[in-house]
Design an enzyme around this catalytic site. Structure first.
Site, mmCIF file in Angstrom:
data_model
loop_
_atom_site.group_PDB
_atom_site.id
_atom_site.type_symbol
_atom_site.label_atom_id
_atom_site.label_comp_id
_atom_site.label_asym_id
_atom_site.label_seq_id
_atom_site.Cartn_x
_atom_site.Cartn_y
_atom_site.Cartn_z
ATOM 1 N N TYR A 51 41.851 30.368 39.239
ATOM 2 C CA TYR A 51 43.587 30.029 41.072
ATOM 3 C C TYR A 51 42.412 28.603 41.080
ATOM 4 O O TYR A 51 41.144 28.431 41.808
ATOM 5 C CB TYR A 51 43.392 31.085 41.514
ATOM 6 N N HIS A 75 40.833 39.074 32.902
ATOM 7 C CA HIS A 75 42.401 38.690 33.818
ATOM 8 C C HIS A 75 43.651 38.695 32.446
ATOM 9 O O HIS A 75 45.153 39.203 33.387
ATOM 10 C CB HIS A 75 42.333 37.471 34.082
#
Length: 281
Positions: free
Chosen positions: A57, A115
């Site tokens: 992010y 992820h």
């Protein structure tokens, strides 16, 4: 006064709130940083103490925002972060974790996720996670964007059954996980974390969602979150950098929806009738 946030129990026995906070897109601009920090702190104040972030992010800047927000309050927060799949080798996982720890300003991450699947063997990544656990760098580990067959494969890997959570795209308009993945996770005691639980706002203009929400003097977002909170073993992590929206989301726990209205939601957002591939954003 709000109703208590339901708790979800991890395989370790640790209880976490079923309503937390996502931070995808936080850290993108310096001008928004103060509002983002304030929103995270407001979420913590309201009991939404599970805070989710990732090295992906904003290239790590989201973790920095989270680190600023939780400074002096680390013990109040259940902190989740994620490792890129291409970093998830034996050495790369440890190095990525250290970078995340530095950005977050902490000595441990409570839940560290892969992820999504990449080129490194699951066994290598799991072994790296287990070493991080032994070293006290992480409390638990899990995965993200794993479908049912991925989870089944993971459980064949040495210590793969130590997986503490699976974070996937799941909301009223993305109900595919309900066909096989959610039942599998419930059967095996693996909580499902729902990212983008209001589909980044896109479902909030649905006429039926609006109609039913009005009947409860609620907002469409609150109803969409209540849908997830009604499911066993599901954790919703809506993202918001607005204090008012954080406060609105917290009110989702106060809704008691009738069976008639759940049926109406099923008509507006039909549950799956067959297995489909897991969706991602």
């Amino acid at each position: 006064m709000y109703e208590d946030i339901p708790a979800v129990t991890l395989p370790s026995g640790k209880e976490v709130p079923a309503l937390g906070l996502g931070t995808w897109n936080m850290g993108e601009t310096k001008s928004s940083a103060d509002d983002e920090v304030e929103s995270i702190r407001r979420a913590i104040d309201l009991g939404m103490t599970l805070v989710d972030t990732a090295e992906m992010y904003a290239d790590g800047r989201s973790e920095e925002v989270v680190g600023t927000a939780i400074a002096g309050r680390r013990d109040e927060v259940f902190l989740v972060s994620k490792v890129y799949p291409w970093n998830a080798s034996a050495r790369g996982t440890a190095e990525a974790c250290e970078r995340s720890l530095a950005r977050l300003g902490t000595d441990h991450i409570d839940l560290y996720l892969l992820h999504w699947r990449g080129e490194h063997p699951l066994g290598e990544t799991v072994a790296a996670f287990e070493r991080l656990k032994s070293d006290g760098k992480i409390g638990n580990w899990g995965v993200s964007n794993f479908d049912t067959d991925d989870m089944e494969e993971l459980f064949t890997v040495p210590e793969g059954k130590n997986c503490a959570a699976n974070q996937v795209l799941y909301n009223l308009s993305r109900r595919g996980p309900e066909f096989s993945l959610l039942p599998w996770c419930q059967e095996h005691g693996v909580p499902l974390m729902a990212y983008s639980p209001i589909e980044q706002g896109r479902i909030l203009k649905n006429n039926e969602l609006i109609r039913i929400a009005k009947a409860y003097q609620a907002t469409p977002a609150q109803l969409a979150l209540a849908f997830l909170l009604d499911r066993d073993g599901v954790i919703a992590i809506p993202k918001s950098a607005s204090v008012s929206r954080i406060t609105e989301n917290r009110g989702a726990t106060d809704l008691e929806i009738t069976e008639e209205d759940w049926t109406a939601l099923d008509t507006a957002f039909p549950p799956p009738t067959r297995k489909t591939s897991l969706e991602m954003l």
